[in-house]
Design a protein around this motif. Sequence first.
Motif, mmCIF file in Angstrom:
data_model
loop_
_atom_site.group_PDB
_atom_site.id
_atom_site.type_symbol
_atom_site.label_atom_id
_atom_site.label_comp_id
_atom_site.label_asym_id
_atom_site.label_seq_id
_atom_site.Cartn_x
_atom_site.Cartn_y
_atom_site.Cartn_z
ATOM 1 N N PRO A 114 0.000 11.952 6.605
ATOM 2 C CA PRO A 114 -0.190 11.271 5.320
ATOM 3 C C PRO A 114 -0.074 9.754 5.371
ATOM 4 O O PRO A 114 -0.912 9.052 4.835
ATOM 5 C CB PRO A 114 0.916 11.855 4.441
ATOM 6 C CG PRO A 114 1.275 13.143 5.077
ATOM 7 C CD PRO A 114 0.996 13.013 6.532
ATOM 8 N N ARG A 115 0.949 9.251 6.001
ATOM 9 C CA ARG A 115 1.156 7.804 5.997
ATOM 10 C C ARG A 115 0.036 7.099 6.766
ATOM 11 O O ARG A 115 -0.452 6.051 6.345
ATOM 12 C CB ARG A 115 2.506 7.436 6.591
ATOM 13 C CG ARG A 115 2.761 5.937 6.456
ATOM 14 C CD ARG A 115 4.205 5.605 6.544
ATOM 15 N NE ARG A 115 4.934 6.079 5.402
ATOM 16 C CZ ARG A 115 5.539 5.280 4.534
ATOM 17 N NH1 ARG A 115 5.485 3.980 4.677
ATOM 18 N NH2 ARG A 115 6.209 5.770 3.521
ATOM 19 N N GLN A 116 -0.406 7.681 7.879
ATOM 20 C CA GLN A 116 -1.488 7.057 8.641
ATOM 21 C C GLN A 116 -2.777 7.028 7.826
ATOM 22 O O GLN A 116 -3.493 6.024 7.821
ATOM 23 C CB GLN A 116 -1.709 7.797 9.958
ATOM 24 C CG GLN A 116 -0.606 7.584 10.955
ATOM 25 C CD GLN A 116 -0.816 8.343 12.250
ATOM 26 O OE1 GLN A 116 -1.851 8.966 12.467
ATOM 27 N NE2 GLN A 116 0.178 8.304 13.118
ATOM 28 N N ARG A 117 -3.056 8.088 7.126
ATOM 29 C CA ARG A 117 -4.262 8.136 6.314
ATOM 30 C C ARG A 117 -4.180 7.121 5.170
ATOM 31 O O ARG A 117 -5.150 6.432 4.865
ATOM 32 C CB ARG A 117 -4.457 9.540 5.767
ATOM 33 C CG ARG A 117 -5.776 9.711 5.079
ATOM 34 C CD ARG A 117 -6.054 11.180 4.905
ATOM 35 N NE ARG A 117 -7.175 11.335 4.028
ATOM 36 C CZ ARG A 117 -7.411 12.415 3.347
ATOM 37 N NH1 ARG A 117 -6.612 13.452 3.462
ATOM 38 N NH2 ARG A 117 -8.444 12.492 2.568
ATOM 39 N N ALA A 118 -3.030 7.004 4.558
ATOM 40 C CA ALA A 118 -2.853 6.031 3.479
ATOM 41 C C ALA A 118 -3.018 4.606 4.021
ATOM 42 O O ALA A 118 -3.669 3.766 3.391
ATOM 43 C CB ALA A 118 -1.491 6.204 2.820
ATOM 44 N N VAL A 119 -2.459 4.337 5.195
ATOM 45 C CA VAL A 119 -2.580 3.009 5.795
ATOM 46 C C VAL A 119 -4.044 2.680 6.072
ATOM 47 O O VAL A 119 -4.518 1.590 5.736
ATOM 48 C CB VAL A 119 -1.730 2.898 7.088
ATOM 49 C CG1 VAL A 119 -2.113 1.679 7.908
ATOM 50 C CG2 VAL A 119 -0.255 2.855 6.741
ATOM 51 N N LEU A 120 -4.791 3.618 6.665
ATOM 52 C CA LEU A 120 -6.204 3.357 6.949
ATOM 53 C C LEU A 120 -6.999 3.154 5.664
ATOM 54 O O LEU A 120 -7.873 2.283 5.605
ATOM 55 C CB LEU A 120 -6.818 4.497 7.761
ATOM 56 C CG LEU A 120 -6.359 4.617 9.210
ATOM 57 C CD1 LEU A 120 -7.128 5.724 9.923
ATOM 58 C CD2 LEU A 120 -6.498 3.309 9.961
ATOM 59 N N THR A 121 -6.697 3.926 4.645
ATOM 60 C CA THR A 121 -7.403 3.778 3.367
ATOM 61 C C THR A 121 -7.149 2.396 2.776
ATOM 62 O O THR A 121 -8.084 1.706 2.359
ATOM 63 C CB THR A 121 -6.961 4.871 2.374
ATOM 64 O OG1 THR A 121 -7.271 6.149 2.930
ATOM 65 C CG2 THR A 121 -7.665 4.721 1.039
ATOM 66 N N VAL A 144 3.245 -0.660 9.174
ATOM 67 C CA VAL A 144 1.813 -0.590 8.856
ATOM 68 C C VAL A 144 0.994 -0.789 10.120
ATOM 69 O O VAL A 144 0.067 -0.035 10.410
ATOM 70 C CB VAL A 144 1.427 -1.631 7.778
ATOM 71 C CG1 VAL A 144 -0.083 -1.721 7.627
ATOM 72 C CG2 VAL A 144 2.076 -1.290 6.456
ATOM 73 N N ALA A 145 1.338 -1.807 10.900
ATOM 74 C CA ALA A 145 0.589 -2.098 12.122
ATOM 75 C C ALA A 145 0.667 -0.934 13.110
ATOM 76 O O ALA A 145 -0.352 -0.527 13.682
ATOM 77 C CB ALA A 145 1.105 -3.382 12.772
ATOM 78 N N SER A 146 1.847 -0.370 13.298
ATOM 79 C CA SER A 146 1.979 0.726 14.260
ATOM 80 C C SER A 146 1.286 1.994 13.757
ATOM 81 O O SER A 146 0.644 2.702 14.537
ATOM 82 C CB SER A 146 3.452 1.015 14.578
ATOM 83 O OG SER A 146 4.111 1.565 13.465
ATOM 84 N N GLN A 147 1.367 2.269 12.454
ATOM 85 C CA GLN A 147 0.705 3.449 11.904
ATOM 86 C C GLN A 147 -0.817 3.305 11.997
ATOM 87 O O GLN A 147 -1.519 4.264 12.311
ATOM 88 C CB GLN A 147 1.126 3.684 10.451
ATOM 89 C CG GLN A 147 2.550 4.131 10.291
ATOM 90 C CD GLN A 147 2.808 5.493 10.907
ATOM 91 O OE1 GLN A 147 2.172 6.475 10.552
ATOM 92 N NE2 GLN A 147 3.730 5.548 11.843
ATOM 93 N N ALA A 148 -1.322 2.111 11.745
ATOM 94 C CA ALA A 148 -2.763 1.875 11.862
ATOM 95 C C ALA A 148 -3.218 2.047 13.313
ATOM 96 O O ALA A 148 -4.235 2.679 13.580
ATOM 97 C CB ALA A 148 -3.123 0.482 11.347
ATOM 98 N N SER A 149 -2.453 1.503 14.235
ATOM 99 C CA SER A 149 -2.801 1.625 15.649
ATOM 100 C C SER A 149 -2.812 3.081 16.097
ATOM 101 O O SER A 149 -3.738 3.541 16.769
ATOM 102 C CB SER A 149 -1.820 0.816 16.495
ATOM 103 O OG SER A 149 -2.122 0.932 17.858
ATOM 104 N N LYS A 150 -1.783 3.830 15.712
ATOM 105 C CA LYS A 150 -1.712 5.248 16.067
ATOM 106 C C LYS A 150 -2.853 6.032 15.429
ATOM 107 O O LYS A 150 -3.443 6.906 16.058
ATOM 108 C CB LYS A 150 -0.372 5.844 15.633
ATOM 109 C CG LYS A 150 0.803 5.367 16.450
ATOM 110 C CD LYS A 150 2.106 5.905 15.889
ATOM 111 C CE LYS A 150 3.305 5.324 16.635
ATOM 112 N NZ LYS A 150 4.576 5.771 16.062
ATOM 113 N N ALA A 151 -3.160 5.710 14.183
ATOM 114 C CA ALA A 151 -4.229 6.419 13.480
ATOM 115 C C ALA A 151 -5.583 6.145 14.127
ATOM 116 O O ALA A 151 -6.381 7.076 14.327
ATOM 117 C CB ALA A 151 -4.256 6.015 12.006
#
Length: 171
Positions: A114-121, A144-151
Amino acid sequence: MSEGIDGEFTAFVNERGNVLLRVAYALAGNQHGAEDLLQNALAKAYARWPRIRGDAEPYVRRILYHDQVSGWRLRSRRPEVPVAVLPDRAGEHDRGHDVDLRLLLRDALLALPPRQRAVLTLRYLEDLSVEQTAELLGCRVGTVASQASKALSRLRQLVPALDGHVTEEVR
């Protein structure tokens, strides 16, 4: 509520409803879920309309993001189903290729946490900065930066055809 407030709210929904529905669709992944998500967000906004009417759109967007993330947490995640071979793709010159890629991307986005998808959106659909995204989600800029990178990394794994389209730049 008075007629003036009802009229203002109706005008807001008529003016910004389609944009908000597109955001809800990106979060929910399907039309029915998006409509439900937006309807709930608008109901919450209507209840607070006298306080938020000057700054309504960011308020409704925040409700959309928070409600969707809360919903993801409450539902058990759909298990990922690995496949040995990706389906055949149409030729590169065929517009069907774009449709196939979009469908693969949509399925891959639905497989993200969920958090990765929200960050990308927020970052790439809403075009918000890392700082704005962090503020909206109530987390740190580094998160945010780490979640975006992982996503983005996970999207590359799930949809190898995206390799040339997805960059590492997350700031």
